[in-house]
Design an enzyme around this catalytic site. Structure first.
Site, PDB file in Angstrom:
ATOM      1  N   LYS A   9      21.403  -8.179 -68.559  1.00  0.00           N
ATOM      2  CA  LYS A   9      21.895  -9.114 -67.545  1.00  0.00           C
ATOM      3  C   LYS A   9      23.416  -9.348 -67.666  1.00  0.00           C
ATOM      4  O   LYS A   9      24.028  -9.000 -68.677  1.00  0.00           O
ATOM      5  CB  LYS A   9      21.138 -10.441 -67.685  1.00  0.00           C
ATOM      6  N   TYR A  49      13.838 -10.758 -57.412  1.00  0.00           N
ATOM      7  CA  TYR A  49      13.102 -11.897 -57.972  1.00  0.00           C
ATOM      8  C   TYR A  49      12.267 -12.619 -56.910  1.00  0.00           C
ATOM      9  O   TYR A  49      12.006 -13.814 -57.041  1.00  0.00           O
ATOM     10  CB  TYR A  49      14.080 -12.876 -58.623  1.00  0.00           C
ATOM     11  N   ASN A 112      19.637 -15.297 -70.222  1.00  0.00           N
ATOM     12  CA  ASN A 112      18.854 -14.886 -71.389  1.00  0.00           C
ATOM     13  C   ASN A 112      18.953 -13.391 -71.709  1.00  0.00           C
ATOM     14  O   ASN A 112      18.009 -12.790 -72.215  1.00  0.00           O
ATOM     15  CB  ASN A 112      17.399 -15.364 -71.258  1.00  0.00           C
ATOM     16  N   HIS A 115      15.998  -8.667 -69.112  1.00  0.00           N
ATOM     17  CA  HIS A 115      14.757  -8.832 -68.357  1.00  0.00           C
ATOM     18  C   HIS A 115      13.848  -7.664 -68.691  1.00  0.00           C
ATOM     19  O   HIS A 115      14.322  -6.551 -68.903  1.00  0.00           O
ATOM     20  CB  HIS A 115      15.044  -8.823 -66.841  1.00  0.00           C
ATOM     21  N   GLU A 126       9.297  -3.003 -59.799  1.00  0.00           N
ATOM     22  CA  GLU A 126      10.680  -3.155 -60.301  1.00  0.00           C
ATOM     23  C   GLU A 126      11.371  -1.808 -60.507  1.00  0.00           C
ATOM     24  O   GLU A 126      12.557  -1.663 -60.223  1.00  0.00           O
ATOM     25  CB  GLU A 126      10.666  -3.971 -61.601  1.00  0.00           C
TER      26      GLU A 126
HETATM   27  P1  CMP Z   1      13.337 -12.960 -66.550  1.00  0.00           P
HETATM   28  O1  CMP Z   1      12.541 -12.316 -67.617  1.00  0.00           O
HETATM   29  O2  CMP Z   1      14.390 -12.153 -65.888  1.00  0.00           O
HETATM   30  O3  CMP Z   1      12.335 -13.494 -65.415  1.00  0.00           O
HETATM   31  C1  CMP Z   1      12.661 -14.559 -64.569  1.00  0.00           C
HETATM   32  C2  CMP Z   1      13.889 -15.278 -65.002  1.00  0.00           C
HETATM   33  O4  CMP Z   1      14.015 -16.576 -64.507  1.00  0.00           O
HETATM   34  C3  CMP Z   1      13.865 -15.465 -66.508  1.00  0.00           C
HETATM   35  O5  CMP Z   1      14.027 -14.250 -67.170  1.00  0.00           O
HETATM   36  C4  CMP Z   1      14.970 -16.472 -66.687  1.00  0.00           C
HETATM   37  O6  CMP Z   1      16.268 -15.870 -66.613  1.00  0.00           O
HETATM   38  C5  CMP Z   1      14.775 -17.321 -65.444  1.00  0.00           C
HETATM   39  N1  CMP Z   1      14.004 -18.538 -65.753  1.00  0.00           N
HETATM   40  C6  CMP Z   1      12.729 -18.614 -66.118  1.00  0.00           C
HETATM   41  N2  CMP Z   1      12.349 -19.898 -66.304  1.00  0.00           N
HETATM   42  C7  CMP Z   1      13.436 -20.638 -66.041  1.00  0.00           C
HETATM   43  C8  CMP Z   1      13.707 -22.035 -66.041  1.00  0.00           C
HETATM   44  N3  CMP Z   1      12.756 -22.916 -66.347  1.00  0.00           N
HETATM   45  N4  CMP Z   1      14.941 -22.425 -65.713  1.00  0.00           N
HETATM   46  C9  CMP Z   1      15.893 -21.527 -65.387  1.00  0.00           C
HETATM   47  N5  CMP Z   1      15.691 -20.187 -65.361  1.00  0.00           N
HETATM   48  C10 CMP Z   1      14.489 -19.753 -65.685  1.00  0.00           C
END
Ligand code: CMP
Length: 137
Positions: A9, A49, A112, A115, A126
């Site tokens: 990311k 998403y 984070n 993904h 995806e």
């Molecule tokens: P990802 O694995 O890319 O899948 C969905 C993404 O949404 C996740 O990682 C986070 O980056 C984001 N995400 C999931 N839960 C939350 C949350 N409670 N608040 C903000 N972002 C979130």
């Protein structure tokens, strides 16, 4: 043999840790079947998403995912979907196990670092979102 989609990311790309993250996949037995660096538009991030469109974080998440370049990869290996999720660690880095990518590189639950697809059906959607059949052969 299984395939999964992985994204490095914008936060991790900015930290210049693309190589460190990829080496963790390789050291754990996953192979890179396809890879490219791209910069998604907001609309492209929203499409990726789409399953989260009703979530309160959808707008912030898609702003973040379109704020800079990302690296998209198809990882291949035995049990690749589960193995990738194990290597990444929990979605929230506060809950991620030591030695996982998110523990070491993620900033918070949204920024984070990586993904990974969570099931065979999402992996199929995806992978097809970013790669054509020709790029995967
Ligand atoms: P990802 O694995 O890319 O899948 C969905 C993404 O949404 C996740 O990682 C986070 O980056 C984001 N995400 C999931 N839960 C939350 C949350 N409670 N608040 C903000 N972002 C979130």
């Amino acid at each position: 043999m299984e395939r999964t989609l992985s994204i490095i990311k914008p936060d991790a790309v900015k930290k210049n840790v693309i190589g460190e993250i990829i080496s963790r996949f390789e050291k754990n037995g996953l192979r890179i079947a396809a890879m490219k660096k791209i910069w998604m538009t907001k609309e492209e991030a929203k499409g990726f998403y789409i399953v989260h469109k009703e979530r309160p974080f959808y707008d912030d998440l898609t702003d973040f995912m379109s704020e800079g370049p990302i690296v998209v990869m198809v990882l291949e290996g035995k049990g690749a979907i589960a193995k990738n999720r194990e290597i990444m660690g929990a979605t929230n880095p506060a809950n991620a196990a030591p030695g996982t990518i998110r523990k070491d590189f993620a900033e918070n639950i949204e920024r984070n670092a990586v993904h990974g697809s969570d099931a065979p059906e999402t992996a199929a959607f995806e992978i097809a979102y970013f790669f054509s059949a020709l790029e995967l052969l």
